[in-house]
Design a protein around this motif. Structure first.
Motif, PDB file in Angstrom:
ATOM      1  N   MET A 120       0.834  -1.208   0.000  1.00 47.32           N
ATOM      2  CA  MET A 120       0.000   0.000   0.000  1.00 47.32           C
ATOM      3  C   MET A 120       0.865   1.252   0.000  1.00 47.32           C
ATOM      4  SD  MET A 120      -3.460   0.336   0.298  1.00 47.32           S
ATOM      5  CE  MET A 120      -4.063  -0.953   1.369  1.00 47.32           C
ATOM      6  N   HIS A 121       1.838   1.305   0.891  1.00 53.27           N
ATOM      7  CA  HIS A 121       2.699   2.491   0.976  1.00 53.27           C
ATOM      8  C   HIS A 121       3.610   2.613  -0.246  1.00 53.27           C
ATOM      9  CE1 HIS A 121       1.898   4.152   4.996  1.00 53.27           C
ATOM     10  NE2 HIS A 121       1.594   2.915   5.333  1.00 53.27           N
ATOM     11  N   GLN A 141       3.220   5.917  -3.395  1.00 51.87           N
ATOM     12  CA  GLN A 141       4.234   6.852  -3.880  1.00 51.87           C
ATOM     13  C   GLN A 141       4.726   6.490  -5.274  1.00 51.87           C
ATOM     14  OE1 GLN A 141       4.916   9.639  -2.506  1.00 51.87           O
ATOM     15  NE2 GLN A 141       3.692   9.234  -0.684  1.00 51.87           N
ATOM     16  N   ALA A 142       4.855   5.187  -5.566  1.00 52.04           N
ATOM     17  CA  ALA A 142       5.380   4.774  -6.871  1.00 52.04           C
ATOM     18  C   ALA A 142       4.437   5.123  -8.010  1.00 52.04           C
ATOM     19  CB  ALA A 142       5.655   3.269  -6.868  1.00 52.04           C
ATOM     20  N   SER A 143       3.142   5.334  -7.699  1.00 52.34           N
ATOM     21  CA  SER A 143       2.197   5.750  -8.733  1.00 52.34           C
ATOM     22  C   SER A 143       2.226   7.256  -8.961  1.00 52.34           C
ATOM     23  CB  SER A 143       0.777   5.293  -8.387  1.00 52.34           C
ATOM     24  OG  SER A 143       0.371   5.805  -7.134  1.00 52.34           O
ATOM     25  N   GLY A 144       3.120   7.972  -8.235  1.00 52.73           N
ATOM     26  CA  GLY A 144       3.474   9.330  -8.623  1.00 52.73           C
ATOM     27  C   GLY A 144       2.824  10.492  -7.920  1.00 52.73           C
ATOM     28  N   ILE A 145       2.095  10.263  -6.823  1.00 54.06           N
ATOM     29  CA  ILE A 145       1.310  11.365  -6.255  1.00 54.06           C
ATOM     30  C   ILE A 145       2.190  12.520  -5.780  1.00 54.06           C
ATOM     31  CG2 ILE A 145       1.204  10.225  -3.981  1.00 54.06           C
ATOM     32  CD1 ILE A 145      -1.421  12.564  -5.632  1.00 54.06           C
ATOM     33  N   ASP A 146       3.206  12.237  -4.966  1.00 53.80           N
ATOM     34  CA  ASP A 146       4.052  13.329  -4.456  1.00 53.80           C
ATOM     35  C   ASP A 146       4.808  14.022  -5.587  1.00 53.80           C
ATOM     36  OD1 ASP A 146       3.244  12.941  -1.912  1.00 53.80           O
ATOM     37  OD2 ASP A 146       5.196  12.435  -1.086  1.00 53.80           O
ATOM     38  N   THR A 147       5.275  13.233  -6.536  1.00 51.54           N
ATOM     39  CA  THR A 147       6.060  13.784  -7.633  1.00 51.54           C
ATOM     40  C   THR A 147       5.217  14.703  -8.510  1.00 51.54           C
ATOM     41  OG1 THR A 147       7.301  11.712  -7.629  1.00 51.54           O
ATOM     42  CG2 THR A 147       7.624  13.181  -9.505  1.00 51.54           C
ATOM     43  N   ILE A 148       4.012  14.261  -8.853  1.00 49.72           N
ATOM     44  CA  ILE A 148       3.145  15.077  -9.712  1.00 49.72           C
ATOM     45  C   ILE A 148       2.707  16.343  -8.990  1.00 49.72           C
ATOM     46  CG2 ILE A 148       0.828  15.134 -10.728  1.00 49.72           C
ATOM     47  CD1 ILE A 148       1.326  12.399 -11.847  1.00 49.72           C
ATOM     48  N   PRO A 185      -6.521   8.166   1.520  1.00 45.26           N
ATOM     49  CA  PRO A 185      -6.878   7.900   2.922  1.00 45.26           C
ATOM     50  C   PRO A 185      -6.744   6.444   3.341  1.00 45.26           C
ATOM     51  CG  PRO A 185      -8.858   8.251   1.595  1.00 45.26           C
ATOM     52  CD  PRO A 185      -7.691   8.579   0.715  1.00 45.26           C
ATOM     53  N   ILE A 186      -6.917   5.497   2.400  1.00 44.21           N
ATOM     54  CA  ILE A 186      -6.925   4.083   2.785  1.00 44.21           C
ATOM     55  C   ILE A 186      -5.532   3.595   3.171  1.00 44.21           C
ATOM     56  CG2 ILE A 186      -7.307   1.745   1.902  1.00 44.21           C
ATOM     57  CD1 ILE A 186      -9.690   2.807   0.365  1.00 44.21           C
ATOM     58  N   THR A 187      -4.481   4.189   2.619  1.00 44.56           N
ATOM     59  CA  THR A 187      -3.121   3.712   2.913  1.00 44.56           C
ATOM     60  C   THR A 187      -2.808   3.786   4.404  1.00 44.56           C
ATOM     61  OG1 THR A 187      -2.306   4.296   0.714  1.00 44.56           O
ATOM     62  CG2 THR A 187      -0.673   4.086   2.454  1.00 44.56           C
ATOM     63  N   LEU A 188      -2.989   4.952   5.009  1.00 41.72           N
ATOM     64  CA  LEU A 188      -2.720   5.092   6.443  1.00 41.72           C
ATOM     65  C   LEU A 188      -3.736   4.317   7.272  1.00 41.72           C
ATOM     66  CD1 LEU A 188      -1.743   8.873   6.734  1.00 41.72           C
ATOM     67  CD2 LEU A 188      -0.235   6.899   6.949  1.00 41.72           C
ATOM     68  N   LEU A 189      -4.992   4.341   6.850  1.00 43.51           N
ATOM     69  CA  LEU A 189      -6.043   3.630   7.581  1.00 43.51           C
ATOM     70  C   LEU A 189      -5.753   2.133   7.625  1.00 43.51           C
ATOM     71  CD1 LEU A 189      -8.894   2.975   8.698  1.00 43.51           C
ATOM     72  CD2 LEU A 189      -9.765   3.238   6.375  1.00 43.51           C
ATOM     73  N   VAL A 201      10.877   6.438   1.790  1.00 44.99           N
ATOM     74  CA  VAL A 201      12.042   6.099   0.953  1.00 44.99           C
ATOM     75  C   VAL A 201      11.676   6.225  -0.524  1.00 44.99           C
ATOM     76  CG1 VAL A 201      13.519   4.209   0.202  1.00 44.99           C
ATOM     77  CG2 VAL A 201      13.231   4.653   2.628  1.00 44.99           C
ATOM     78  N   VAL A 202      10.538   5.661  -0.909  1.00 45.15           N
ATOM     79  CA  VAL A 202      10.121   5.721  -2.317  1.00 45.15           C
ATOM     80  C   VAL A 202       9.859   7.169  -2.723  1.00 45.15           C
ATOM     81  CG1 VAL A 202       8.365   4.995  -3.979  1.00 45.15           C
ATOM     82  CG2 VAL A 202       9.165   3.392  -2.241  1.00 45.15           C
ATOM     83  N   SER A 203       9.184   7.925  -1.867  1.00 43.53           N
ATOM     84  CA  SER A 203       8.904   9.328  -2.171  1.00 43.53           C
ATOM     85  C   SER A 203      10.200  10.123  -2.307  1.00 43.53           C
ATOM     86  CB  SER A 203       8.030   9.938  -1.074  1.00 43.53           C
ATOM     87  OG  SER A 203       7.814  11.304  -1.298  1.00 43.53           O
ATOM     88  N   GLY A 204      11.155   9.874  -1.396  1.00 42.61           N
ATOM     89  CA  GLY A 204      12.417  10.599  -1.447  1.00 42.61           C
ATOM     90  C   GLY A 204      13.220  10.278  -2.694  1.00 42.61           C
ATOM     91  N   LEU A 205      13.277   9.000  -3.064  1.00 36.58           N
ATOM     92  CA  LEU A 205      14.032   8.609  -4.255  1.00 36.58           C
ATOM     93  C   LEU A 205      13.417   9.205  -5.523  1.00 36.58           C
ATOM     94  CD1 LEU A 205      14.821   4.854  -3.453  1.00 36.58           C
ATOM     95  CD2 LEU A 205      16.410   6.795  -3.420  1.00 36.58           C
TER      96      LEU A 205
END
Length: 480
Positions: A252-253, A257-264, A366-370, A394-398
């Motif tokens: 989930m985590h 991030q790997a699907s790009g939310i923070d990056t986009i 919301p489901i990831t943290l939940l 880690v994924v978000s940072g990379l």
């Protein structure tokens, strides 16, 4: 009040989205910004590890206080004076607070919430992240009218206001009853459960379920008892159900991030510039619009989680993300290969970004943290959630550190297609692995895990049904 730490996390994201504007140091480069955004996310791993230790030792409530303290020190350091050194130093403290906030807020809320409303309450931290981000964008827009050095300081110090509310709020917050039981403080746990339950009978039932999960005999009614190491969170990980939980939580985590939310979101100004929005104020207003859409759809999701369930919302969310990212990649590719302005493609770029964040917010957000805060057994909940948060950061940072390098190599459209492909893998992953947890108590989660694929679970159910039908037929024959 526990979700207030997430508000600080969101405010930091919103303020830092245009960090170079207020640096006061014109030598800052894209590589400096890339390093700043990436390495400080990795530092949040330290915060998660520290939160894991402190929450087991001193309690969830005091850990929330520590999270706020790290945010306060970080905002203070960043506002001392403009410059890359103070900004980097302050963000190191802020991101330790981020590690604390992402882990302890959802765990605390999940542990005090009843099963029928846990989805709504545990999704509040994610809603507060987006509300904080929106406030950060608005703050940036308002204080950009001030003198450069003054606007930067005011923008950062405004973030300390929620810390004041959190300080007073913690005084009235009860400690997690599950943590109290892990410490053997049954009397204190029962008093907390009476406060947060509708009826005393409900509190008694919840107390019995938690005692059973902690390995404490039901007949034991002492106010203080001695507990084993397993009950205090030092239990074993070696079981098929725990491995299954880890696969779901880590997946989930990772895929969030790997699907790009923070990056986009971080590089959305580049996309808007491709779509013909060039002025700084216009791009900032579009960024505010994106976060407004994100916040509204997360609020919608909070009311659906306990009705529709986690699994349908997540699969629908990822399906919409796949379509939106593919549409964005197509439009960006058309713009790159056209010598004239293609107005329909420019409009579709903006629409695709808004659609992407809307679909993300209705489920994946919301489901990831939940989900990661509710599925682990009592003895491993804090550690399991901390592992998920560590993978997330880690994924978000990379991705944040390498995004500019990647999109220069394969273009923005290519990056969107890459994220769409990753989201497709995520849909299959969760379809095969993810059981529904709606309406289940935290102590019932162990019965849902251990079947690694949906088809195996379905096969077992069909086999049991055939056996039951055969038994029923034989019984009828004997009766006849």
């Amino acid at each position: 009040m526990a979700s207030m730490t997430s508000l600080l996390l969101g405010y930091d994201i919103g303020v830092m989205s245009n960090v170079e504007v207020y640096m006061g140091d014109q030598s800052i480069t894209d590589e400096n910004v890339e390093f700043l955004m990436g390495i400080t996310k990795v530092i949040s791993l330290l915060g998660s590890a520290m939160a894991c230790w402190t929450s087991n030792r001193i309690g969830h409530r005091r850990t929330i206080i520590l999270a706020g303290a790290f945010f306060f020190i970080g905002f203070l350091l960043m506002g001392i004076r403009p410059g890359y050194f103070y900004l980097l130093l302050g963000r190191l403290f802020v991101n330790i607070g981020v590690g604390y906030a992402l882990m302890i807020g959802p765990v605390y809320v999940a542990e005090i919430s009843p099963a029928f409303s846990r989805g709504f309450l545990t999704s509040l931290p994610e809603a507060f992240i987006n509300l904080g981000t929106l406030l950060g964008y608005i703050s940036h827009y308002v204080f950009s009218k001030f003198r450069q050095d003054l606007g930067w300081r005011v923008m950062l110090y405004v973030g300390a206001i929620p810390l004041v509310l959190l300080t007073f709020g913690v005084l009235i917050m009860p400690e997690s009853p599950r943590w109290l039981i892990m410490q053997g403080r049954l009397g204190d746990a029962k008093r907390v459960l009476v406060r947060i339950s509708d009826f005393e009978e409900e509190a008694t039932l919840r107390l019995a379920e938690i005692k059973e999960a902690a390995g404490i005999p039901e007949a034991c009614n002492d106010d203080v008892v001695k507990v084993t190491k397993q009950s205090t969170g030092e239990g074993r990980w070696r079981s098929s159900s725990v491995y299954h939980m880890l696969l779901c939580a880590v997946g989930m985590h990772f895929f969030q991030q790997a699907s790009g939310i923070d990056t986009i979101l971080l590089y959305s100004p580049c996309i808007f510039e491709k779509a013909g929005i060039t002025s700084h104020n216009a791009k900032l207003l579009m960024t505010i619009a994106v976060d407004f859409v994100k916040t509204m759809f997360i609020l919608v999701a909070t009311f659906l989680l306990d009705r529709a369930g986690r699994r349908p919302l997540l699969l629908s969310s990822i399906g919409g993300m796949i379509f939106s990212l593919a549409s964005l990649g197509t439009c960006l590719t058309v713009i790159d290969h056209s010598h004239a302005k293609v107005k329909w493609a420019m409009a579709m770029c903006i629409t695709s970004v808004l659609s992407y964040v809307a679909f993300f917010s209705i489920g994946m957000g919301p489901i990831t943290l939940l989900y990661s805060s509710e599925i682990f057994p009592l003895r491993l909940r804090v550690q399991g959630c901390a592992i998920g948060v560590a993978v997330n950061q880690v994924v978000s940072g990379l991705l944040s550190m390498k995004f500019i390098l990647v999109y220069r190599a394969i273009t923005l459209g290519g990056v969107a297609f890459m994220f769409s492909a990753i989201a497709s893998v995520a849909w299959l992953y969760f379809y095969m692995l993810m059981p529904e947890t709606k309406g289940r108590t935290l102590e019932e989660m162990g019965h849902l895990f251990g079947k690694y694929t949906r088809w195996r679970s379905t096969a077992r159910e069909m086999e049991m049904k055939r056996n039951n039908d055969a038994t029923e037929t034989a019984t009828r024959g004997n009766n006849a």
